[in-house]
Every structure is written in structure tokens, then in C-alpha cells.
Motif scaffolding. Sequence first.
Motif, PDB file in Angstrom:
ATOM      1  N   ARG A   1       0.865  -1.184   0.000  1.00 17.33           N
ATOM      2  CA  ARG A   1       0.000   0.000   0.000  1.00 17.33           C
ATOM      3  C   ARG A   1       0.900   1.232   0.000  1.00 17.33           C
ATOM      4  O   ARG A   1       1.701   1.436   0.906  1.00 17.33           O
ATOM      5  CB  ARG A   1      -0.931   0.023   1.194  1.00 17.33           C
ATOM      6  CG  ARG A   1      -1.909   1.194   1.122  1.00 17.33           C
ATOM      7  CD  ARG A   1      -3.044   1.125   2.090  1.00 17.33           C
ATOM      8  NE  ARG A   1      -3.883  -0.032   1.951  1.00 17.33           N
ATOM      9  CZ  ARG A   1      -4.848  -0.195   1.033  1.00 17.33           C
ATOM     10  NH1 ARG A   1      -5.057   0.751   0.145  1.00 17.33           N
ATOM     11  NH2 ARG A   1      -5.575  -1.289   1.003  1.00 17.33           N
ATOM     12  N   LEU A   2       0.760   2.035  -1.033  1.00 17.65           N
ATOM     13  CA  LEU A   2       1.538   3.259  -1.154  1.00 17.65           C
ATOM     14  C   LEU A   2       0.966   4.339  -0.241  1.00 17.65           C
ATOM     15  O   LEU A   2      -0.188   4.238   0.195  1.00 17.65           O
ATOM     16  CB  LEU A   2       1.512   3.733  -2.609  1.00 17.65           C
ATOM     17  CG  LEU A   2       2.085   2.760  -3.646  1.00 17.65           C
ATOM     18  CD1 LEU A   2       1.930   3.334  -5.041  1.00 17.65           C
ATOM     19  CD2 LEU A   2       3.525   2.426  -3.346  1.00 17.65           C
ATOM     20  N   PRO A   3       1.738   5.383   0.052  1.00 16.58           N
ATOM     21  CA  PRO A   3       1.245   6.456   0.921  1.00 16.58           C
ATOM     22  C   PRO A   3      -0.049   7.107   0.416  1.00 16.58           C
ATOM     23  O   PRO A   3      -0.839   7.604   1.206  1.00 16.58           O
ATOM     24  CB  PRO A   3       2.390   7.469   0.943  1.00 16.58           C
ATOM     25  CG  PRO A   3       3.607   6.640   0.693  1.00 16.58           C
ATOM     26  CD  PRO A   3       3.159   5.563  -0.270  1.00 16.58           C
ATOM     27  N   ASN A   4      -0.289   7.077  -0.890  1.00 13.84           N
ATOM     28  CA  ASN A   4      -1.517   7.665  -1.436  1.00 13.84           C
ATOM     29  C   ASN A   4      -2.701   6.690  -1.365  1.00 13.84           C
ATOM     30  O   ASN A   4      -3.786   6.992  -1.833  1.00 13.84           O
ATOM     31  CB  ASN A   4      -1.304   8.150  -2.864  1.00 13.84           C
ATOM     32  CG  ASN A   4      -1.011   7.029  -3.841  1.00 13.84           C
ATOM     33  OD1 ASN A   4      -0.970   5.854  -3.475  1.00 13.84           O
ATOM     34  ND2 ASN A   4      -0.794   7.383  -5.091  1.00 13.84           N
ATOM     35  N   GLY A   5      -2.476   5.501  -0.795  1.00 12.95           N
ATOM     36  CA  GLY A   5      -3.540   4.526  -0.623  1.00 12.95           C
ATOM     37  C   GLY A   5      -3.665   3.509  -1.738  1.00 12.95           C
ATOM     38  O   GLY A   5      -4.409   2.543  -1.607  1.00 12.95           O
ATOM     39  N   GLU A   6      -2.957   3.720  -2.849  1.00 14.35           N
ATOM     40  CA  GLU A   6      -3.033   2.780  -3.964  1.00 14.35           C
ATOM     41  C   GLU A   6      -2.254   1.513  -3.636  1.00 14.35           C
ATOM     42  O   GLU A   6      -1.319   1.527  -2.840  1.00 14.35           O
ATOM     43  CB  GLU A   6      -2.464   3.417  -5.236  1.00 14.35           C
ATOM     44  CG  GLU A   6      -3.314   4.544  -5.759  1.00 14.35           C
ATOM     45  CD  GLU A   6      -2.769   5.118  -7.050  1.00 14.35           C
ATOM     46  OE1 GLU A   6      -1.855   4.519  -7.655  1.00 14.35           O
ATOM     47  OE2 GLU A   6      -3.243   6.190  -7.452  1.00 14.35           O
ATOM     48  N   LEU A   7      -2.666   0.413  -4.271  1.00 16.22           N
ATOM     49  CA  LEU A   7      -1.991  -0.867  -4.083  1.00 16.22           C
ATOM     50  C   LEU A   7      -1.071  -1.154  -5.256  1.00 16.22           C
ATOM     51  O   LEU A   7      -1.364  -0.797  -6.395  1.00 16.22           O
ATOM     52  CB  LEU A   7      -3.011  -2.005  -3.982  1.00 16.22           C
ATOM     53  CG  LEU A   7      -3.926  -2.018  -2.783  1.00 16.22           C
ATOM     54  CD1 LEU A   7      -4.894  -3.184  -2.890  1.00 16.22           C
ATOM     55  CD2 LEU A   7      -3.142  -2.100  -1.495  1.00 16.22           C
ATOM     56  N   ARG A   8       0.019  -1.837  -4.953  1.00 14.84           N
ATOM     57  CA  ARG A   8       0.918  -2.350  -5.982  1.00 14.84           C
ATOM     58  C   ARG A   8       1.266  -3.780  -5.593  1.00 14.84           C
ATOM     59  O   ARG A   8       1.249  -4.156  -4.418  1.00 14.84           O
ATOM     60  CB  ARG A   8       2.210  -1.530  -6.072  1.00 14.84           C
ATOM     61  CG  ARG A   8       2.025  -0.105  -6.528  1.00 14.84           C
ATOM     62  CD  ARG A   8       1.564  -0.033  -7.974  1.00 14.84           C
ATOM     63  NE  ARG A   8       1.464   1.321  -8.463  1.00 14.84           N
ATOM     64  CZ  ARG A   8       0.386   2.069  -8.403  1.00 14.84           C
ATOM     65  NH1 ARG A   8      -0.706   1.617  -7.830  1.00 14.84           N
ATOM     66  NH2 ARG A   8       0.367   3.289  -8.886  1.00 14.84           N
ATOM     67  N   VAL A   9       1.608  -4.569  -6.607  1.00 12.61           N
ATOM     68  CA  VAL A   9       2.019  -5.956  -6.395  1.00 12.61           C
ATOM     69  C   VAL A   9       3.375  -6.131  -7.047  1.00 12.61           C
ATOM     70  O   VAL A   9       3.562  -5.766  -8.216  1.00 12.61           O
ATOM     71  CB  VAL A   9       1.005  -6.943  -7.022  1.00 12.61           C
ATOM     72  CG1 VAL A   9       1.464  -8.373  -6.852  1.00 12.61           C
ATOM     73  CG2 VAL A   9      -0.378  -6.745  -6.415  1.00 12.61           C
ATOM     74  N   ARG A  10       4.323  -6.637  -6.276  1.00 10.80           N
ATOM     75  CA  ARG A  10       5.647  -6.906  -6.857  1.00 10.80           C
ATOM     76  C   ARG A  10       5.518  -8.031  -7.878  1.00 10.80           C
ATOM     77  O   ARG A  10       4.821  -9.018  -7.652  1.00 10.80           O
ATOM     78  CB  ARG A  10       6.632  -7.343  -5.777  1.00 10.80           C
ATOM     79  CG  ARG A  10       7.129  -6.233  -4.933  1.00 10.80           C
ATOM     80  CD  ARG A  10       8.277  -6.701  -4.023  1.00 10.80           C
ATOM     81  NE  ARG A  10       8.771  -5.588  -3.269  1.00 10.80           N
ATOM     82  CZ  ARG A  10       8.462  -5.338  -2.011  1.00 10.80           C
ATOM     83  NH1 ARG A  10       7.663  -6.154  -1.347  1.00 10.80           N
ATOM     84  NH2 ARG A  10       8.947  -4.289  -1.403  1.00 10.80           N
ATOM     85  N   ARG A  11       6.217  -7.882  -8.984  1.00  9.63           N
ATOM     86  CA  ARG A  11       6.224  -8.915 -10.026  1.00  9.63           C
ATOM     87  C   ARG A  11       6.626 -10.256  -9.418  1.00  9.63           C
ATOM     88  O   ARG A  11       5.990 -11.282  -9.688  1.00  9.63           O
ATOM     89  CB  ARG A  11       7.189  -8.503 -11.139  1.00  9.63           C
ATOM     90  CG  ARG A  11       7.605  -9.599 -12.077  1.00  9.63           C
ATOM     91  CD  ARG A  11       6.501 -10.181 -12.903  1.00  9.63           C
ATOM     92  NE  ARG A  11       5.938  -9.180 -13.772  1.00  9.63           N
ATOM     93  CZ  ARG A  11       4.779  -9.354 -14.397  1.00  9.63           C
ATOM     94  NH1 ARG A  11       4.079 -10.446 -14.237  1.00  9.63           N
ATOM     95  NH2 ARG A  11       4.294  -8.429 -15.173  1.00  9.63           N
TER      96      ARG A  11
END
Length: 66
Positions: free
Chosen positions: A41-51
Amino acid sequence: MARERVTGLLTVREVLDELGGISRRTFYRWRELGLAPDCIRLPNGELRVRRAALNAWLDKRAEGAA
């Protein structure tokens, strides 16, 4: 695509597309159930998934996996 190669992070949309176009709701339900790949979870609330996390998650779900 170029940004993904640089950072190794995928957006939720990119993950959904790679999984054959599953719905966003399905992905978030999997998260609620603890079945989705690990997310950041990024500081802006968005999610990312590591490859690497997505690949490991897929490998665990391969039929015949130990």
C-alpha cells in the motif's frame, strides 16, 4: 509497461489483466480472504504488487504444485 519494468511493481489493473481479466471485486474479495498475492500500500492509498510476489503466488497455485 516501461514503468513496470523499471520498478518491478504492478498496478491492480495490470494484475487483473494478467490473471485473465478477473474483476476488481474478485481481487479485493481474495484480499479479504487472504488469498490474493501480497500487496504494497503506497502512501496515497493505492496498491501495488511486486512482479516476484505475483509469480510466486501463481507458482503456488499451479496444479501439481507441492
